[in-house]
Scaffold this active site. Sequence first.
Site, PDB file in Angstrom:
ATOM      1  N   ASN A   1       0.512  -1.186   0.586  1.00 47.66           N
ATOM      2  CA  ASN A   1       0.301  -0.105  -0.026  1.00 47.66           C
ATOM      3  C   ASN A   1       1.011   1.339   0.310  1.00 47.66           C
ATOM      4  OD1 ASN A   1      -1.253   1.925   1.362  1.00 47.66           O
ATOM      5  ND2 ASN A   1      -3.481   0.490   1.219  1.00 47.66           N
TER       6      ASN A   1
ATOM      7  N   HIS B   1       1.009   6.163   1.540  1.00 48.14           N
ATOM      8  CA  HIS B   1       1.731   7.714   2.261  1.00 48.14           C
ATOM      9  C   HIS B   1       2.444   7.892   1.892  1.00 48.14           C
ATOM     10  CE1 HIS B   1      -1.487   7.478   5.795  1.00 48.14           C
ATOM     11  NE2 HIS B   1      -0.953   5.917   5.563  1.00 48.14           N
TER      12      HIS B   1
ATOM     13  N   HIS C   1      -6.137   3.571  -1.599  1.00 43.31           N
ATOM     14  CA  HIS C   1      -7.147   4.448  -1.296  1.00 43.31           C
ATOM     15  C   HIS C   1      -7.520   5.416  -2.280  1.00 43.31           C
ATOM     16  CE1 HIS C   1      -9.687   4.677   2.949  1.00 43.31           C
ATOM     17  NE2 HIS C   1     -10.413   4.493   1.734  1.00 43.31           N
TER      18      HIS C   1
ATOM     19  N   ARG D   1      -9.351   7.780  -0.982  1.00 41.23           N
ATOM     20  CA  ARG D   1     -10.615   8.442  -0.524  1.00 41.23           C
ATOM     21  C   ARG D   1     -11.583  10.164  -1.206  1.00 41.23           C
ATOM     22  NH1 ARG D   1     -10.619   8.130   5.312  1.00 41.23           N
ATOM     23  NH2 ARG D   1      -9.511   6.626   6.316  1.00 41.23           N
TER      24      ARG D   1
ATOM     25  N   ARG E   1      -6.751  12.770   0.799  1.00 38.95           N
ATOM     26  CA  ARG E   1      -6.385  12.884   1.442  1.00 38.95           C
ATOM     27  C   ARG E   1      -4.419  12.480   0.523  1.00 38.95           C
ATOM     28  NH1 ARG E   1      -7.370  10.207   7.087  1.00 38.95           N
ATOM     29  NH2 ARG E   1      -8.986  11.015   6.819  1.00 38.95           N
TER      30      ARG E   1
ATOM     31  N   GLU F   1      -8.827   0.820  -2.835  1.00 36.34           N
ATOM     32  CA  GLU F   1      -9.660   0.500  -2.108  1.00 36.34           C
ATOM     33  C   GLU F   1     -11.193   1.381  -2.524  1.00 36.34           C
ATOM     34  OE1 GLU F   1      -6.239  -1.203   1.775  1.00 36.34           O
ATOM     35  OE2 GLU F   1      -7.457   1.072   1.431  1.00 36.34           O
TER      36      GLU F   1
ATOM     37  N   THR G   1      -8.515   3.957   8.368  1.00 39.36           N
ATOM     38  CA  THR G   1      -9.351   3.295   9.161  1.00 39.36           C
ATOM     39  C   THR G   1      -9.336   2.464  10.354  1.00 39.36           C
ATOM     40  OG1 THR G   1      -8.960   2.687   6.128  1.00 39.36           O
ATOM     41  CG2 THR G   1     -10.501   1.679   7.044  1.00 39.36           C
TER      42      THR G   1
ATOM     43  N   GLU H   1     -11.055  -9.007   3.737  1.00 42.01           N
ATOM     44  CA  GLU H   1     -10.125  -9.057   3.993  1.00 42.01           C
ATOM     45  C   GLU H   1     -10.525  -8.813   5.911  1.00 42.01           C
ATOM     46  OE1 GLU H   1      -7.705  -6.539   2.430  1.00 42.01           O
ATOM     47  OE2 GLU H   1      -6.300  -6.026   4.280  1.00 42.01           O
TER      48      GLU H   1
ATOM     49  N   HIS I   1      -3.468  -4.704   7.987  1.00 37.85           N
ATOM     50  CA  HIS I   1      -3.652  -3.160   9.180  1.00 37.85           C
ATOM     51  C   HIS I   1      -2.754  -3.039   9.461  1.00 37.85           C
ATOM     52  CE1 HIS I   1      -5.782   0.775   9.381  1.00 37.85           C
ATOM     53  NE2 HIS I   1      -5.370   0.935  10.714  1.00 37.85           N
TER      54      HIS I   1
HETATM   55  N1  PXP Z   1      -5.846  -2.799   4.278  1.00 37.99           N
HETATM   56  C1  PXP Z   1      -7.123  -2.295   3.987  1.00 37.99           C
HETATM   57  C2  PXP Z   1      -8.220  -2.457   3.351  1.00 37.99           C
HETATM   58  C3  PXP Z   1      -6.587  -0.362   4.731  1.00 37.99           C
HETATM   59  O1  PXP Z   1      -7.546   0.125   4.728  1.00 37.99           O
HETATM   60  C4  PXP Z   1      -4.958  -0.652   4.888  1.00 37.99           C
HETATM   61  C5  PXP Z   1      -5.118   1.030   5.420  1.00 37.99           C
HETATM   62  O2  PXP Z   1      -5.785   2.192   4.961  1.00 37.99           O
HETATM   63  C6  PXP Z   1      -3.940  -1.293   5.311  1.00 37.99           C
HETATM   64  C7  PXP Z   1      -5.128  -2.522   4.877  1.00 37.99           C
HETATM   65  C8  PXP Z   1      -2.979  -0.810   5.457  1.00 37.99           C
HETATM   66  O3  PXP Z   1      -2.780  -1.140   7.139  1.00 37.99           O
HETATM   67  P1  PXP Z   1      -1.455  -0.009   6.841  1.00 37.99           P
HETATM   68  O4  PXP Z   1      -1.073   1.189   6.323  1.00 37.99           O
HETATM   69  O5  PXP Z   1      -1.779   0.071   8.795  1.00 37.99           O
HETATM   70  O6  PXP Z   1      -0.364  -0.953   6.844  1.00 37.99           O
END
Ligand code: PXP
Length: 240
Positions: free
Chosen positions: A9, A12, A45, A47, A51, A72, A103, A153, A194
Amino acid sequence: MKKIRLGVNIDHVATVRNARGEKYPSPLRAAILAQKSGADSITIHLREDRRHINDSDLKLINSKLKIPLNLEIAATNEMLKIALKCKPPFICIVPEKRKEITTEGGLNLNFKKEFLRKIIYKLKKNKSRVSLFIEANQLDIKKAKLLNVDCIEIHTGKFCRLVDEKKNYKNELNKIKRAVAFGNNIGLEVHAGHGLTYKSAKILSTTKGIKEFNIGHFLVGESIFVGLPNTIKQFKKIIK
Ligand code: PXP
Protein backbone atom coordinates in the site's frame (compact mmCIF):
# COMPACT_ATOMS: atom_id res chain seq x y z
CA MET A 1 2.18 -24.48 1.59
CA LYS A 2 1.42 -21.81 -1.01
CA LYS A 3 3.14 -18.52 -0.34
CA ILE A 4 1.23 -15.50 0.96
CA ARG A 5 0.99 -12.65 -1.55
CA LEU A 6 2.22 -9.22 -0.52
CA GLY A 7 0.10 -6.21 -1.43
CA VAL A 8 2.09 -3.01 -1.00
CA ASN A 9 0.00 0.00 0.00
CA ILE A 10 1.64 3.23 -1.20
CA ASP A 11 -0.90 5.76 0.13
CA HIS A 12 1.65 7.33 2.43
CA VAL A 13 4.07 8.15 -0.36
CA ALA A 14 1.26 10.47 -1.47
CA THR A 15 0.83 11.70 2.13
CA VAL A 16 4.44 12.93 2.13
CA ARG A 17 4.00 14.54 -1.28
CA ASN A 18 0.79 16.28 -0.27
CA ALA A 19 2.28 17.59 2.99
CA ARG A 20 4.16 20.14 0.89
CA GLY A 21 1.95 20.30 -2.16
CA GLU A 22 4.85 19.31 -4.42
CA LYS A 23 5.02 16.72 -7.20
CA TYR A 24 7.40 14.44 -5.27
CA PRO A 25 7.74 11.78 -3.98
CA SER A 26 5.83 10.17 -6.82
CA PRO A 27 3.36 7.37 -5.94
CA LEU A 28 3.74 6.07 -9.51
CA ARG A 29 7.51 5.76 -9.06
CA ALA A 30 6.91 3.95 -5.75
CA ALA A 31 4.41 1.59 -7.41
CA ILE A 32 6.82 0.71 -10.23
CA LEU A 33 9.72 0.22 -7.81
CA ALA A 34 7.56 -1.93 -5.54
CA GLN A 35 6.57 -4.03 -8.56
CA LYS A 36 10.23 -4.46 -9.48
CA SER A 37 11.09 -5.39 -5.90
CA GLY A 38 8.66 -8.30 -5.66
CA ALA A 39 5.30 -6.81 -4.61
CA ASP A 40 2.47 -9.05 -5.78
CA SER A 41 -0.03 -6.19 -6.03
CA ILE A 42 -0.20 -2.47 -5.32
CA THR A 43 -2.89 -1.07 -3.05
CA ILE A 44 -4.16 2.50 -3.08
CA HIS A 45 -7.08 4.02 -1.20
CA LEU A 46 -8.87 6.81 -3.03
CA ARG A 47 -10.53 8.63 -0.14
CA GLU A 48 -13.47 10.97 -0.47
CA ASP A 49 -11.28 13.88 0.70
CA ARG A 50 -8.31 12.80 -1.51
CA ARG A 51 -5.99 13.30 1.46
CA HIS A 52 -3.32 11.08 -0.09
CA ILE A 53 -3.96 9.31 -3.41
CA ASN A 54 -5.79 11.48 -5.95
CA ASP A 55 -7.64 10.76 -9.19
CA SER A 56 -4.65 11.41 -11.38
CA ASP A 57 -2.46 8.99 -9.30
CA LEU A 58 -5.13 6.35 -9.83
CA LYS A 59 -5.27 6.93 -13.57
CA LEU A 60 -1.49 6.88 -13.97
CA ILE A 61 -0.80 3.88 -11.74
CA ASN A 62 -3.66 1.91 -13.26
CA SER A 63 -2.33 2.49 -16.77
CA LYS A 64 1.34 1.65 -16.05
CA LEU A 65 1.21 -1.25 -13.60
CA LYS A 66 1.81 -4.83 -14.72
CA ILE A 67 0.92 -6.48 -11.41
CA PRO A 68 -2.70 -6.12 -10.17
CA LEU A 69 -3.86 -2.82 -8.75
CA ASN A 70 -5.98 -3.18 -5.62
CA LEU A 71 -8.20 -0.12 -5.30
CA GLU A 72 -9.70 0.54 -1.89
CA ILE A 73 -12.95 2.48 -1.98
CA ALA A 74 -15.82 3.44 0.27
CA ALA A 75 -19.29 2.24 -0.70
CA THR A 76 -20.47 5.44 -2.37
CA ASN A 77 -21.90 6.29 -5.78
CA GLU A 78 -18.90 8.49 -6.57
CA MET A 79 -16.41 5.66 -5.92
CA LEU A 80 -18.56 3.12 -7.75
CA LYS A 81 -18.53 5.32 -10.84
CA ILE A 82 -14.75 5.76 -10.68
CA ALA A 83 -14.12 2.04 -10.11
CA LEU A 84 -16.41 1.00 -12.96
CA LYS A 85 -14.55 3.35 -15.27
CA CYS A 86 -10.98 2.37 -14.38
CA LYS A 87 -11.72 -1.37 -13.90
CA PRO A 88 -8.90 -2.24 -11.45
CA PRO A 89 -8.31 -6.01 -11.23
CA PHE A 90 -8.87 -5.94 -7.44
CA ILE A 91 -11.23 -3.81 -5.37
CA CYS A 92 -11.55 -3.75 -1.60
CA ILE A 93 -14.57 -1.98 -0.13
CA VAL A 94 -13.66 -0.28 3.14
CA PRO A 95 -15.52 1.85 5.67
CA GLU A 96 -14.63 5.51 5.64
CA LYS A 97 -15.22 8.28 8.15
CA ARG A 98 -14.08 11.73 7.19
CA LYS A 99 -12.47 12.54 10.55
CA GLU A 100 -10.63 9.26 11.13
CA ILE A 101 -6.84 9.19 10.80
CA THR A 102 -6.96 5.74 9.23
CA THR A 103 -9.52 2.97 8.58
CA GLU A 104 -10.49 2.30 12.18
CA GLY A 105 -12.51 -0.89 11.91
CA GLY A 106 -14.20 -3.29 9.55
CA LEU A 107 -17.33 -2.52 7.52
CA ASN A 108 -20.72 -2.43 9.20
CA LEU A 109 -22.52 -4.97 7.06
CA ASN A 110 -25.95 -4.09 8.46
CA PHE A 111 -25.69 -0.60 7.06
CA LYS A 112 -26.54 0.08 3.39
CA LYS A 113 -26.72 -3.69 2.79
CA GLU A 114 -28.78 -3.47 -0.39
CA PHE A 115 -26.51 -0.77 -1.78
CA LEU A 116 -23.48 -2.92 -0.97
CA ARG A 117 -25.10 -5.86 -2.74
CA LYS A 118 -25.76 -3.70 -5.79
CA ILE A 119 -22.24 -2.31 -6.03
CA ILE A 120 -20.60 -5.70 -5.47
CA TYR A 121 -22.72 -7.12 -8.29
CA LYS A 122 -21.79 -4.27 -10.64
CA LEU A 123 -18.07 -4.38 -9.83
CA LYS A 124 -17.90 -8.16 -10.27
CA LYS A 125 -19.79 -7.93 -13.55
CA ASN A 126 -17.19 -5.36 -14.59
CA LYS A 127 -14.52 -8.08 -13.99
CA SER A 128 -12.97 -6.77 -10.76
CA ARG A 129 -12.21 -9.18 -7.90
CA VAL A 130 -14.18 -7.80 -4.96
CA SER A 131 -13.17 -7.97 -1.32
CA LEU A 132 -14.75 -6.57 1.87
CA PHE A 133 -12.68 -5.24 4.77
CA ILE A 134 -14.32 -6.70 7.88
CA GLU A 135 -13.73 -7.63 11.49
CA ALA A 136 -12.72 -11.15 12.47
CA ASN A 137 -16.17 -12.43 13.40
CA GLN A 138 -18.19 -15.26 11.92
CA LEU A 139 -21.41 -13.31 11.59
CA ASP A 140 -19.78 -10.69 9.36
CA ILE A 141 -17.99 -13.38 7.36
CA LYS A 142 -21.32 -15.14 6.74
CA LYS A 143 -22.87 -11.82 5.70
CA ALA A 144 -19.96 -11.17 3.33
CA LYS A 145 -20.48 -14.58 1.75
CA LEU A 146 -24.19 -13.82 1.28
CA LEU A 147 -23.21 -10.58 -0.46
CA ASN A 148 -21.35 -12.76 -2.97
CA VAL A 149 -17.85 -11.28 -2.66
CA ASP A 150 -14.77 -13.15 -3.86
CA CYS A 151 -12.67 -12.43 -0.78
CA ILE A 152 -12.63 -10.83 2.64
CA GLU A 153 -9.84 -8.89 4.28
CA ILE A 154 -9.67 -9.25 8.05
CA HIS A 155 -8.86 -6.06 9.98
CA THR A 156 -5.73 -6.86 11.99
CA GLY A 157 -5.35 -3.47 13.70
CA LYS A 158 -6.16 -4.59 17.25
CA PHE A 159 -3.89 -7.63 17.06
CA CYS A 160 -0.99 -5.53 15.69
CA ARG A 161 -1.38 -2.91 18.40
CA LEU A 162 -1.19 -5.59 21.10
CA VAL A 163 1.95 -7.02 19.49
CA ASP A 164 3.54 -3.55 19.26
CA GLU A 165 2.71 -2.77 22.87
CA LYS A 166 4.09 -6.15 23.94
CA LYS A 167 0.72 -7.08 25.44
CA ASN A 168 -1.00 -10.46 25.38
CA TYR A 169 -2.22 -10.91 21.81
CA LYS A 170 -3.15 -14.61 22.03
CA ASN A 171 -6.95 -14.10 22.17
CA GLU A 172 -6.87 -11.69 19.27
CA LEU A 173 -4.66 -14.02 17.24
CA ASN A 174 -6.97 -16.95 17.93
CA LYS A 175 -9.95 -14.86 16.87
CA ILE A 176 -8.23 -14.13 13.55
CA LYS A 177 -7.26 -17.80 13.12
CA ARG A 178 -10.85 -18.92 13.68
CA ALA A 179 -12.10 -16.27 11.26
CA VAL A 180 -9.64 -17.36 8.56
CA ALA A 181 -10.59 -21.03 8.94
CA PHE A 182 -14.29 -20.18 8.88
CA GLY A 183 -13.91 -17.96 5.80
CA ASN A 184 -11.97 -20.68 3.96
CA ASN A 185 -14.55 -23.30 4.94
CA ILE A 186 -17.38 -21.35 3.38
CA GLY A 187 -15.39 -20.78 0.21
CA LEU A 188 -13.92 -17.30 0.65
CA GLU A 189 -10.36 -16.26 -0.09
CA VAL A 190 -9.08 -14.57 3.07
CA HIS A 191 -6.67 -11.62 3.30
CA ALA A 192 -5.34 -9.66 6.25
CA GLY A 193 -4.26 -6.09 6.74
CA HIS A 194 -3.90 -2.99 8.87
CA GLY A 195 -1.10 -2.07 11.21
CA LEU A 196 1.18 -4.93 10.15
CA THR A 197 4.88 -4.65 11.01
CA TYR A 198 7.72 -7.17 10.57
CA LYS A 199 6.85 -8.65 13.95
CA SER A 200 3.07 -8.90 13.62
CA ALA A 201 3.33 -10.10 9.99
CA LYS A 202 5.71 -12.84 11.09
CA ILE A 203 3.35 -14.06 13.82
CA LEU A 204 0.32 -13.89 11.53
CA SER A 205 2.06 -15.62 8.63
CA THR A 206 1.92 -18.90 10.58
CA THR A 207 -1.89 -18.79 10.28
CA LYS A 208 -2.99 -21.33 7.70
CA GLY A 209 -5.31 -20.05 5.00
CA ILE A 210 -4.36 -16.36 4.65
CA LYS A 211 -3.70 -15.70 0.96
CA GLU A 212 -2.70 -12.03 0.97
CA PHE A 213 -1.34 -9.36 3.27
CA ASN A 214 -1.86 -5.67 2.54
CA ILE A 215 0.76 -3.54 4.23
CA GLY A 216 1.36 0.20 3.99
CA HIS A 217 2.18 2.56 6.84
CA PHE A 218 5.00 0.60 8.49
CA LEU A 219 6.39 -0.48 5.13
CA VAL A 220 6.61 3.07 3.76
CA GLY A 221 8.05 4.31 7.08
CA GLU A 222 10.72 1.60 7.17
CA SER A 223 11.64 2.42 3.57
CA ILE A 224 12.90 5.82 4.73
CA PHE A 225 15.73 4.01 6.49
CA VAL A 226 16.51 1.01 4.30
CA GLY A 227 14.75 1.74 1.01
CA LEU A 228 11.56 0.35 -0.55
CA PRO A 229 13.22 -2.66 -2.27
CA ASN A 230 14.91 -3.85 0.95
CA THR A 231 11.73 -3.42 2.99
CA ILE A 232 9.65 -5.35 0.47
CA LYS A 233 12.25 -8.11 0.26
CA GLN A 234 12.29 -8.39 4.05
CA PHE A 235 8.49 -8.67 4.21
CA LYS A 236 8.50 -11.27 1.43
CA LYS A 237 11.07 -13.29 3.38
CA ILE A 238 9.00 -13.08 6.56
CA ILE A 239 5.65 -14.09 5.06
CA LYS A 240 6.82 -16.79 2.66
N1 PXP B 1 -5.93 -3.02 4.27
C1 PXP B 1 -6.93 -2.10 4.27
C2 PXP B 1 -8.29 -2.53 3.80
C3 PXP B 1 -6.70 -0.76 4.65
O1 PXP B 1 -7.71 0.13 4.62
C4 PXP B 1 -5.39 -0.38 5.03
C5 PXP B 1 -5.10 1.03 5.42
O2 PXP B 1 -5.37 1.88 4.38
C6 PXP B 1 -4.39 -1.36 5.01
C7 PXP B 1 -4.69 -2.68 4.64
C8 PXP B 1 -2.96 -1.04 5.32
O3 PXP B 1 -2.82 -0.68 6.65
P1 PXP B 1 -1.44 -0.08 7.12
O4 PXP B 1 -1.21 1.18 6.35
O5 PXP B 1 -1.66 0.15 8.59
O6 PXP B 1 -0.38 -1.12 6.85
